[in-house]
Enzyme design. Structure first.
Site, PDB file in Angstrom:
ATOM      1  N   LYS A   1       4.475 -30.018   3.209  1.00 14.36           N
ATOM      2  CA  LYS A   1       3.716 -28.983   2.592  1.00 14.36           C
ATOM      3  C   LYS A   1       2.216 -29.302   2.911  1.00 14.36           C
ATOM      4  O   LYS A   1       1.539 -28.548   3.366  1.00 14.36           O
ATOM      5  CB  LYS A   1       3.946 -28.515   1.444  1.00 14.36           C
ATOM      6  CG  LYS A   1       5.528 -28.115   1.121  1.00 14.36           C
ATOM      7  CD  LYS A   1       5.390 -27.199  -0.072  1.00 14.36           C
ATOM      8  CE  LYS A   1       5.271 -27.983  -1.235  1.00 14.36           C
ATOM      9  NZ  LYS A   1       6.081 -29.113  -1.708  1.00 14.36           N
TER      10      LYS A   1
ATOM     11  N   GLU B   1     -12.699 -45.278   1.851  1.00  7.27           N
ATOM     12  CA  GLU B   1     -11.506 -44.842   2.625  1.00  7.27           C
ATOM     13  C   GLU B   1     -11.372 -43.177   2.314  1.00  7.27           C
ATOM     14  O   GLU B   1     -10.901 -42.439   3.139  1.00  7.27           O
ATOM     15  CB  GLU B   1     -10.215 -45.271   2.241  1.00  7.27           C
ATOM     16  CG  GLU B   1      -9.673 -45.330   0.838  1.00  7.27           C
ATOM     17  CD  GLU B   1     -10.097 -46.367  -0.273  1.00  7.27           C
ATOM     18  OE1 GLU B   1      -9.730 -46.449  -1.075  1.00  7.27           O
ATOM     19  OE2 GLU B   1     -11.322 -46.867   0.035  1.00  7.27           O
TER      20      GLU B   1
ATOM     21  N   CYS C   1     -13.100 -52.186  -3.894  1.00 10.22           N
ATOM     22  CA  CYS C   1     -12.998 -52.242  -5.556  1.00 10.22           C
ATOM     23  C   CYS C   1     -12.492 -53.587  -6.191  1.00 10.22           C
ATOM     24  O   CYS C   1     -13.043 -54.375  -6.159  1.00 10.22           O
ATOM     25  CB  CYS C   1     -12.089 -51.020  -6.035  1.00 10.22           C
ATOM     26  SG  CYS C   1     -12.236 -50.435  -7.785  1.00 10.22           S
TER      27      CYS C   1
ATOM     28  N   LEU D   1       8.703 -32.545   2.482  1.00 14.13           N
ATOM     29  CA  LEU D   1       8.849 -31.765   3.931  1.00 14.13           C
ATOM     30  C   LEU D   1       7.651 -32.018   4.912  1.00 14.13           C
ATOM     31  O   LEU D   1       7.701 -31.646   5.936  1.00 14.13           O
ATOM     32  CB  LEU D   1       9.385 -30.441   3.854  1.00 14.13           C
ATOM     33  CG  LEU D   1      10.973 -30.179   3.719  1.00 14.13           C
ATOM     34  CD1 LEU D   1      11.322 -28.737   3.533  1.00 14.13           C
ATOM     35  CD2 LEU D   1      12.014 -30.737   4.570  1.00 14.13           C
TER      36      LEU D   1
ATOM     37  N   ASP E   1      -2.458 -35.086  -1.784  1.00 13.83           N
ATOM     38  CA  ASP E   1      -2.661 -34.242  -0.462  1.00 13.83           C
ATOM     39  C   ASP E   1      -3.864 -33.735  -0.485  1.00 13.83           C
ATOM     40  O   ASP E   1      -4.546 -33.203   0.739  1.00 13.83           O
ATOM     41  CB  ASP E   1      -1.494 -33.042  -0.933  1.00 13.83           C
ATOM     42  CG  ASP E   1      -0.111 -33.328  -0.493  1.00 13.83           C
ATOM     43  OD1 ASP E   1       0.000 -33.777   0.424  1.00 13.83           O
ATOM     44  OD2 ASP E   1       0.615 -32.622  -1.284  1.00 13.83           O
TER      45      ASP E   1
ATOM     46  N   HIS F   1     -14.863 -46.674  -2.917  1.00 15.08           N
ATOM     47  CA  HIS F   1     -13.731 -46.333  -2.019  1.00 15.08           C
ATOM     48  C   HIS F   1     -14.045 -45.667  -0.999  1.00 15.08           C
ATOM     49  O   HIS F   1     -14.026 -44.473  -0.851  1.00 15.08           O
ATOM     50  CB  HIS F   1     -12.431 -45.707  -2.879  1.00 15.08           C
ATOM     51  CG  HIS F   1     -11.728 -46.480  -3.950  1.00 15.08           C
ATOM     52  ND1 HIS F   1     -10.724 -47.179  -3.987  1.00 15.08           N
ATOM     53  CD2 HIS F   1     -12.199 -46.516  -5.394  1.00 15.08           C
ATOM     54  CE1 HIS F   1     -10.378 -47.653  -4.737  1.00 15.08           C
ATOM     55  NE2 HIS F   1     -11.280 -47.455  -5.781  1.00 15.08           N
TER      56      HIS F   1
ATOM     57  N   LYS G   1      22.053 -26.755  10.988  1.00 13.92           N
ATOM     58  CA  LYS G   1      22.481 -25.833  10.036  1.00 13.92           C
ATOM     59  C   LYS G   1      21.481 -25.130   9.551  1.00 13.92           C
ATOM     60  O   LYS G   1      20.472 -25.495   8.998  1.00 13.92           O
ATOM     61  CB  LYS G   1      23.300 -26.285   9.181  1.00 13.92           C
ATOM     62  CG  LYS G   1      24.302 -27.746   9.684  1.00 13.92           C
ATOM     63  CD  LYS G   1      25.347 -26.779  10.689  1.00 13.92           C
ATOM     64  CE  LYS G   1      26.359 -25.895   9.719  1.00 13.92           C
ATOM     65  NZ  LYS G   1      27.528 -25.335  10.505  1.00 13.92           N
TER      66      LYS G   1
END
Length: 547
Positions: free
Chosen positions: A17, A521, A380, A15, A71, A519, A186
């Site tokens: 979070k 990014e 990498c 969803l 996350d 890395h 709903k």
């Protein structure tokens, strides 16, 4: 002492979070508060380091060497707060800690149970760094009702009870599905989700409701009534064109104000949102677009390269261009010609990965970029494949390859230009590894320094010759081939401070061809794009003007 916000989810997973937590953290920062965000995952893996990208998406690595949930990447990108090992824990880690204590006799012969021993371990984790920030945001993975999540829900219930009143609140994300047949939103799934949450002793203070349709005031009032929350604490969360619009969208919906009201913080400091207004402007107002091919092996699941895609977007923001990403499966041209699949792209990026599958395609992608003068960024494994390509096709080391692939096949087939890293320096001590070691947590992980060559392309891009970047690998380019490869034009432009480990390579006679062992990014943010990605996109823009 920090105030705590526990973020839970219901009805369905995915969803948002993590995104809601990150956006709320950014909004609290905009009001002048300090924040830290944490993720509590119910799965039994000790960490996601040994999980397939198809199972769990990318692994986000912290400066101090933790392999964590993706996350935490959201948390860093939105708040700029560097995550730490203490910001991610799983059921596997919790149970492992409890069992280690039991084996040592720390529990003095007591019977070990979920309550209190497991829940106490979770609570101990939650309160680490309690005195460092104003707000601690703790996201609980999964959805309410999942059997594996019950110890975490019980732990946060106990934690809130043990803290002074008003120091902890609960934010719950739910789904409001729209039934086209009846033309209705709903609310019942949300009602049942909150009912399930309340049945285990948790009453939400703020409800965030995901919906594809505008939520009428009448429905918000109904949700508030049946879920026992204030109407102004029912926050709509609609789909956005970009995740970086989330802080402004949530602020407009009243999320940060609802949270501060729940803590009875009044008057609330006014937010300073210029940074996020600028980010939104750079997303929505562009001066053109470029097409970038990401040649990988996990292309069926975009979350496997989540941070790379976001970093490319950040590079686009820095140059005010839209970056169109195409996912190109390296296996498609493992045994064929790469040109039909790569022609027309303004830049090529080859990301990291493990195992031999798809590597011949990645080598051909590096060759295509080198020969056609297309901007190339190898990360990498992408750097290692560029070195192998140079060794085979330029330095004429016919059987150049990686020890990783020989190890996987169980026999020697290649001259190992890339070898298994058995020893390296970390801080003030030497780390040693064997091929027979357990896979989990045994790579070269976390932030390490690198020294860049004066006058090199990367030194120009970074604006310095001393950098620190995050690593996650167990194979390394063998420095003994350096002289032979540099004689052919492939410069080793970045090295570890002791000169033993190659960190960056680049082609001298190429407009923009860089391979990095780390890395980059992982450290890019929308308001602070990583210099490598910003310059990579700039080079792609120049290429697009020549096409």
């Amino acid at each position: 002492m920090a105030r705590y916000i526990f973020i839970t989810g219901g009805v369905v997973s995915s969803l948002g979070k993590g995104l809601a937590s990150a956006a709320l953290g950014a909004l609290l920062q905009a009001r002048g508060f300090s924040v830290r965000l944490r993720k509590l995952d119910p799965y039994l893996n000790v960490d996601p380091g040994t999980m397939s990208p198809f199972e769990h998406g990318e692994v986000f690595v912290t400066d101090d060497g933790a392999e964590t949930d993706l996350d935490l990447g959201h948390y860093e990108r939105f708040t700029g707060v560097a995550a730490r090992k203490t910001d991610s824990v799983s059921s596997g880690r919790v149970y492992s800690n409890v069992l280690e204590k039991e084996r040592r006799g720390d529990y003095l012969g007591k019977t070990i149970q979920v309550i209190p021993h497991v829940t106490n371990e979770i609570k101990d984790f939650i309160e680490i760094g309690d005195d460092e920030v104003d707000f601690m945001l703790c996201e609980i993975g999964g959805t309410v009702g999942d059997i594996e999540g019950l110890p975490f829900f019980e732990a946060i219930r106990q934690f809130a009870q043990e803290r002074p009143r008003g120091q902890c609140i609960f934010m719950h994300l739910t789904l409001l599905p729209y039934l086209a047949a009846s033309g209705e939103l709903k609310t019942k799934p949300t009602q049942h989700s909150v009912k399930e949450l309340r049945s285990i002793g948790l009453q939400p203070d703020v409800l965030v409701c995901r919906s594809e349709q505008i939520i009428p005031e009448k429905e918000r009032a109904k949700i508030a009534l049946f879920c026992n929350v204030r109407p102004e604490a029912v926050i709509p969360a609609y789909d956005l064109k970009s995740i970086y619009e989330a802080p402004l969208a949530y602020h407009q919906a009243g999320l940060d104000q609802a949270v501060l009201d729940a803590f009875q913080i009044s008057p609330a400091p006014k937010p300073e949102l210029k940074v996020w207004e600028d980010v939104k402007d750079r997303i929505t107002t562009t001066d053109g677009e470029i097409n970038v091919a990401i040649v990988g092996k996990y292309t069926q699941l975009e979350d496997a390269y989540k941070s790379i895609k976001e970093a490319l977007m950040h590079g686009g923001m820095a140059n005010r261009v839209k970056v169109n990403v195409d996912w190109v499966d390296a296996e498609v041209f493992d045994k064929g010609d790469a040109a039909p699949h790569l022609e027309g792209y303004h830049a090529i990026l080859v990301p990291g990965g493990f195992g031999e599958r798809g590597t011949e395609g990645k080598i051909k992608a590096a060759q295509f970029a080198r020969e056609r003068k297309v901007p190339y960024l190898g990360i990498c494994l992408g750097m290692q494949m560029a070195v192998i390509e140079a060794a085979r096709n330029v330095a004429k080391i016919k059987d150049a390859g990686s020890e990783e692939f020989d190890h996987e096949a169980g026999k020697k087939r290649f001259e190992p230009v890339v070898y298994h890293l058995k020893e390296w320096v970390q801080g003030n001590y030497t780390v040693t590894r064997k091929e027979t070691d357990d896979k989990g947590g045994t790579m070269r992980l976390g932030a390490y320094d690198a020294t860049l060559a004066e006058g090199s392309k990367v030194a120009e891009v970074y604006g310095t010759t001393a950098i620190e970047e995050r690593h996650r690998h167990r194979y390394e380019v063998d420095v003994k081939y350096r002289e032979q490869l540099e004689a052919c034009g492939l410069t080793f432009s970045g090295m570890s401070p002791d000169g033993r480990l190659p960190e960056i390579v680049e082609w001298k006679d190429h407009p923009w061809f860089i391979g990095v062992q780390f890395h980059p990014e992982l450290k890019s943010k929308p308001f602070a794009p990583h210099p490598l990605f910003a310059d990579f996109v700039r080079a792609a823009v120049e290429t697009s003007r020549l096409v």
